[in-house]
Each structure stands twice: as C-alpha cells, then as structure tokens.
Design an enzyme around this catalytic site. Structure first.
Site, short mmCIF file in Angstrom:
data_model
loop_
_atom_site.label_atom_id
_atom_site.label_comp_id
_atom_site.label_asym_id
_atom_site.label_seq_id
_atom_site.Cartn_x
_atom_site.Cartn_y
_atom_site.Cartn_z
N CYS A 12 0.96 -1.17 -0.02
CA CYS A 12 0.02 0.11 -0.14
C CYS A 12 0.95 1.29 0.06
O CYS A 12 2.16 1.13 0.25
CB CYS A 12 -0.99 0.04 1.21
SG CYS A 12 -0.01 0.01 2.82
N HIS A 40 5.22 -6.32 8.19
CA HIS A 40 5.29 -7.69 8.83
C HIS A 40 5.68 -8.49 7.58
O HIS A 40 4.74 -9.44 6.95
CB HIS A 40 3.93 -7.97 9.13
CG HIS A 40 3.85 -7.28 10.68
ND1 HIS A 40 2.57 -7.01 11.21
CD2 HIS A 40 4.65 -7.26 11.60
CE1 HIS A 40 2.65 -6.37 12.18
NE2 HIS A 40 3.93 -6.67 12.67
N GLU A 124 -0.32 -0.64 15.68
CA GLU A 124 -0.83 0.86 15.21
C GLU A 124 -1.85 1.04 16.20
O GLU A 124 -1.88 2.56 16.54
CB GLU A 124 -1.70 0.64 13.90
CG GLU A 124 -2.02 2.06 13.27
CD GLU A 124 -3.29 1.88 12.44
OE1 GLU A 124 -3.06 1.19 11.37
OE2 GLU A 124 -4.23 2.59 12.43
N ASN A 218 -3.18 -8.45 8.05
CA ASN A 218 -4.02 -7.97 6.76
C ASN A 218 -4.05 -9.15 5.55
O ASN A 218 -4.82 -9.23 5.09
CB ASN A 218 -3.77 -6.78 6.19
CG ASN A 218 -2.57 -6.51 5.23
OD1 ASN A 218 -2.66 -6.97 4.19
ND2 ASN A 218 -1.45 -6.18 5.82
N SER A 259 1.82 -5.75 2.73
CA SER A 259 3.28 -5.82 3.31
C SER A 259 4.11 -6.82 2.46
O SER A 259 5.09 -7.41 3.08
CB SER A 259 3.17 -6.18 4.73
OG SER A 259 2.45 -7.25 5.12
S1 SF4 Z 1 0.31 1.89 6.01
FE1 SF4 Z 1 -2.11 1.23 6.90
S2 SF4 Z 1 -3.05 3.21 6.77
FE2 SF4 Z 1 -1.26 3.55 5.51
S3 SF4 Z 1 -1.66 3.21 3.31
FE3 SF4 Z 1 -0.87 1.17 4.30
S4 SF4 Z 1 -3.08 0.42 5.14
FE4 SF4 Z 1 -3.60 2.40 4.70
#
Ligand code: SF4
Length: 282
Positions: A12, A40, A124, A218, A259
């Site tokens: 992400c 992770h 988090e 996740n 991740s």
């Molecule tokens: S680190 Fe968490 S909050 Fe940031 S973009 Fe990725 S999933 Fe979304």
C-alpha cells in the site's frame, strides 16, 4: 492454466513510502535501524538488513544514529526518549495513521473519552492509544462496545485497517453511550480495496494463492476471505508452491497483503505459469 492477479494487491502507499524513506537513509548515518520490523514480512526485513537497515526492538538497543519509525507509528514517549538520547528520528508513520493519532489526541484535548475501534494488540492501535489521553479505551468487538459506560462526551476513531462494516456495527452500539458523540472514520481505503478485489477474484477462480507474511494480520484476513469462496493457500514465498495443488485446476487467482513486496508476487506468478509444464510431467 490461467493465472490472474487481483486488481489491487501488494504494497500500500504507506508501506511503499516507509521503505523508500528507509532506503534513502541507509548509509547516511553510522547506524540506521527501524524500531520493530518495518513491515510484517520477514523476506523484506531480511533484504533491508542486507542493505544496512537493521531492526531493533527497543530504544535501549541504540545509542547513536538514526531510528526509523515504521508506518504503524509510535506514541509521544518514543519521540521524547529518542530526542533525549540524541538520536536522529526518521518518521515514516503512514500519514493515514498520523491522522488517526492526531484525531485521538485532539478529541482527548477537547474532553472526549476516546474509543479506538481496532485490535488491541496491533502496533498501530497501541500507537493511537498512546496519543488518546488517559481515559482511552480500545474496543475490539460488540461485547466490549456494550460494556462501555455512559459518558458526557464520547469520541470514536478506528484502526486504519479495520473493516468498515464492523466499524459501523460497533458505532451503532456506541451511539447510545453518550448524548455528545463524535465519530471520526479514520479507516484507509487500501485494505478495503485489497479485500474487495480478492473476494471478487476468489469467486471466479478454482484456487486462490494469498502471498504474505504469516505474521501479517491483513494477509491472514485476505486468506480468510478467499477461503470462503474457493480452495485457498496462504504462502510466504514461491518455494512453498506444491505441484499437487495444481491438478485439475484451470483458473488460479493471486493476491497479496499490503506488506508483500512485488518481487515475491512476481516469483509466485512466474512459478504458477510454469506449473503447467511441471503438472504435465508429474
Ligand atoms: S500503512 Fe496502513 S493506513 Fe497507510 S496506506 Fe497502508 S494500510 Fe493504509
């Protein structure tokens, strides 16, 4: 054999940003380390280690150099402690997480009892909790939401990766806990996009491969979602692929947690494509 990648998969924005910042810092200081694993994913952590970006569990393990705050963020005491030790702090907290932390901080400053909807043990959530004032409470499920006592002012924030549907259900319970309630929906799109894309793909294929760390919440959630639709395997690397899985399979879907680095996805994709030949020889 048809191998299809999910529309949204892998790193992400927040994770990409944290890794980029860490790599830019490597070699610029005598010692560079992330506080906790940057993501992770053990393969990515090992690669960064080889590039000179070490991992420490606590600030007691570092006396000079740069400490990198990972995308999950940390509480205010860590910044204070790092400053007191004279360390350079590279803050790679994801901006979405930062927003959740600051929302919690502001709510507490305005006199709200802050409820953080999320998984208590997730780093988090721990970091948001540290900013949320002394009366903050973490709520994980409906049972815990029902136990909240009436308060004059109630503020609600969420773990950024929390399910939107579950968040709504819990807020519906919390709404009766105060006449002055402020709900800040601090959920980020990345997780939902990946979950929706994985579920859509899983409904069309014979088998899903979900790539990512076994310690990644996740990724595990993606695997759970897919397993409700079709045969699903959660793997960390292409080495785990077993030719037996591919018999009588026409369509394979591939997804990966937020991740999971691109190179691991590519390796799995390529090996799946070649599995066609392996299966015929088998
Ligand atoms: S680190 Fe968490 S909050 Fe940031 S973009 Fe990725 S999933 Fe979304």
């Amino acid at each position: 054999m048809n191998v299809i990648l999910a529309e949204y998969l892998g790193f992400c924005y927040g994770v990409k940003r944290a890794i980029k910042l860490a790599r830019e810092q490597a070699g610029k200081d005598s010692f560079v380390a992330t506080l906790g694993p940057i993501i992770h994913n053990p393969q990515m952590v090992a690669q960064l280690d080889a590039e000179g970006i070490k991992m420490i569990d606590t600030l007691d393990e570092i006396n000079k150099g740069t400490v990198i705050i990972r995308s999950h963020g940390v509480g205010p005491n860590i910044y204070k402690k790092a400053e007191a030790k004279g360390l350079t702090v590279l803050d790679a907290t994801c901006p979405h997480v930062k927003k959740a932390q600051m929302s919690a901080k502001n709510l507490a400053a305005e006199g709200y009892v802050v409820i953080i909807i999320g998984e208590k043990k997730h780093p988090e959530v721990k970091s948001i909790f540290e900013w949320a004032g002394e009366n903050a409470i973490v709520v994980e499920d409906e049972e815990q939401a029902r136990q909240i006592k009436y308060v004059p002012k109630l503020g609600v924030v969420a773990q950024t990766t929390f399910s939107r549907i579950k968040f709504k259900q819990l807020v519906e319970i919390l709404i009766d806990k105060s006449n002055n309630i402020k709900v800040l929906r601090t959920i980020c799109n990345a997780t939902e996009q990946r979950q929706q894309a994985a579920a859509d793909l899983a409904s069309e294929v014979d088998m899903m491969l979900v790539i990512g760390g076994k310690n990644s919440a996740n990724t595990t959630r993606l695997a759970d979602l897919c397993s409700k639709q079709c045969l699903t395997y959660h793997i960390e690397t292409a080495d785990e692929l077993d030719a037996n899985w591919f018999h009588n399979i026409e369509k394979i879907g591939v997804t990966a947690g937020a991740s999971t680095p691109d190179w691991l996805i590519r390796e799995v994709y390529t090996k799946c494509k070649n599995m066609n030949k392996i299966c015929k020889v088998y």
